[in-house]
Design a protein around this motif. Structure first.
Motif, PDB file in Angstrom:
ATOM      1  N   ARG A  57       0.851  -1.190   0.000  1.00 53.50           N
ATOM      2  CA  ARG A  57       0.000   0.000   0.000  1.00 53.50           C
ATOM      3  C   ARG A  57       0.885   1.237   0.000  1.00 53.50           C
ATOM      4  NH1 ARG A  57      -3.952   0.853   4.958  1.00 53.50           N
ATOM      5  NH2 ARG A  57      -3.446  -1.353   4.979  1.00 53.50           N
ATOM      6  N   VAL A  58       0.638   2.162  -0.919  1.00 54.74           N
ATOM      7  CA  VAL A  58       1.356   3.438  -0.963  1.00 54.74           C
ATOM      8  C   VAL A  58       0.442   4.488  -0.339  1.00 54.74           C
ATOM      9  CG1 VAL A  58       2.401   5.184  -2.438  1.00 54.74           C
ATOM     10  CG2 VAL A  58       2.596   2.771  -3.047  1.00 54.74           C
ATOM     11  N   ARG A  77       7.723   3.482   9.384  1.00 49.50           N
ATOM     12  CA  ARG A  77       8.116   2.436  10.344  1.00 49.50           C
ATOM     13  C   ARG A  77       7.345   1.146  10.101  1.00 49.50           C
ATOM     14  NH1 ARG A  77       7.640   4.873  16.136  1.00 49.50           N
ATOM     15  NH2 ARG A  77       6.380   3.017  16.198  1.00 49.50           N
ATOM     16  N   ASN A  78       6.117   1.258   9.598  1.00 51.45           N
ATOM     17  CA  ASN A  78       5.302   0.079   9.271  1.00 51.45           C
ATOM     18  C   ASN A  78       5.567  -0.426   7.859  1.00 51.45           C
ATOM     19  OD1 ASN A  78       3.995  -0.062  11.772  1.00 51.45           O
ATOM     20  ND2 ASN A  78       2.561   1.528  11.157  1.00 51.45           N
ATOM     21  N   PHE A 120       7.574  14.556  -2.543  1.00 52.41           N
ATOM     22  CA  PHE A 120       8.642  13.629  -2.210  1.00 52.41           C
ATOM     23  C   PHE A 120       8.093  12.221  -2.043  1.00 52.41           C
ATOM     24  CE2 PHE A 120       9.991  17.777  -0.922  1.00 52.41           C
ATOM     25  CZ  PHE A 120      11.333  17.827  -1.271  1.00 52.41           C
ATOM     26  N   LEU A 121       8.927  11.250  -2.411  1.00 51.17           N
ATOM     27  CA  LEU A 121       8.606   9.844  -2.202  1.00 51.17           C
ATOM     28  C   LEU A 121       9.541   9.323  -1.124  1.00 51.17           C
ATOM     29  CD1 LEU A 121       7.276   7.121  -2.918  1.00 51.17           C
ATOM     30  CD2 LEU A 121       8.988   6.862  -4.713  1.00 51.17           C
ATOM     31  N   CYS A 122       8.964   8.879  -0.010  1.00 54.45           N
ATOM     32  CA  CYS A 122       9.726   8.316   1.093  1.00 54.45           C
ATOM     33  C   CYS A 122       9.447   6.819   1.135  1.00 54.45           C
ATOM     34  CB  CYS A 122       9.312   8.940   2.419  1.00 54.45           C
ATOM     35  SG  CYS A 122       9.488  10.720   2.470  1.00 54.45           S
ATOM     36  N   THR A 123      10.510   6.011   1.121  1.00 56.83           N
ATOM     37  CA  THR A 123      10.330   4.564   1.085  1.00 56.83           C
ATOM     38  C   THR A 123      11.187   3.896   2.149  1.00 56.83           C
ATOM     39  OG1 THR A 123      12.083   4.332  -0.564  1.00 56.83           O
ATOM     40  CG2 THR A 123       9.836   4.521  -1.387  1.00 56.83           C
TER      41      THR A 123
END
Length: 143
Positions: A57-58, A77-78, A120-123
């Motif tokens: 899930r994004v 964190r999840n 921004f894309l945080c992964t």
């Protein structure tokens, strides 16, 4: 005659009679499989499902101030990737949010990438980012 029966059995012309030794061997073999059903499935089939990974899930997030940043960090964190839109935040707040998220993804061995103006894309580390998006400037023209 034992040799002849074995030859005929090998050629498939005669069925082999199960002796007491064969039955004992079969019982030992089935007992091993019954004790561990996972191993039984593993040995019986080399087929691997291509759908073994669960859906990812994004999360799309548009914080209104710095206080909303904790929610984004919780998603990371999840192990959920988050797209963060900072277009509705004051520039000083946007800088603080990016700094906090940069520290968060660093601590989680993740990545942060700019994918648009103030987006921004945080992964997390479980997601790989491939490719880049170049910012459009007034000097670039496409035919």
């Amino acid at each position: 005659m034992g040799v002849m029966n074995r030859v005929l059995n090998f050629l498939g012309l005669k069925e082999e009679e199960e002796g007491a030794q064969d039955k004992e061997y079969d019982q030992e073999e089935t007992e091993d499989f019954e004790t561990n059903p996972f191993e039984q499935r593993k040995i019986k089939s080399n087929v691997v499902s291509i759908h073994s990974q669960k859906n990812v899930r994004v999360v799309l997030n548009e914080p209104h101030n710095y206080d909303d940043t904790q929610e984004i960090a919780d998603h990371l964190r999840n192990r959920r990737p988050v797209i963060v839109n900072l277009q509705r935040v004051r520039p000083d707040q946007a800088m603080r949010i990016v700094d906090f998220l940069s520290g968060t993804v660093y601590a989680l061995n993740g990545n942060i990438s700019k994918i648009g103006p103030q987006i921004f894309l945080c992964t997390p580390d479980s997601v790989e980012i491939q490719g880049t998006i170049k910012e459009m400037t007034g000097e670039e023209h496409y035919n």
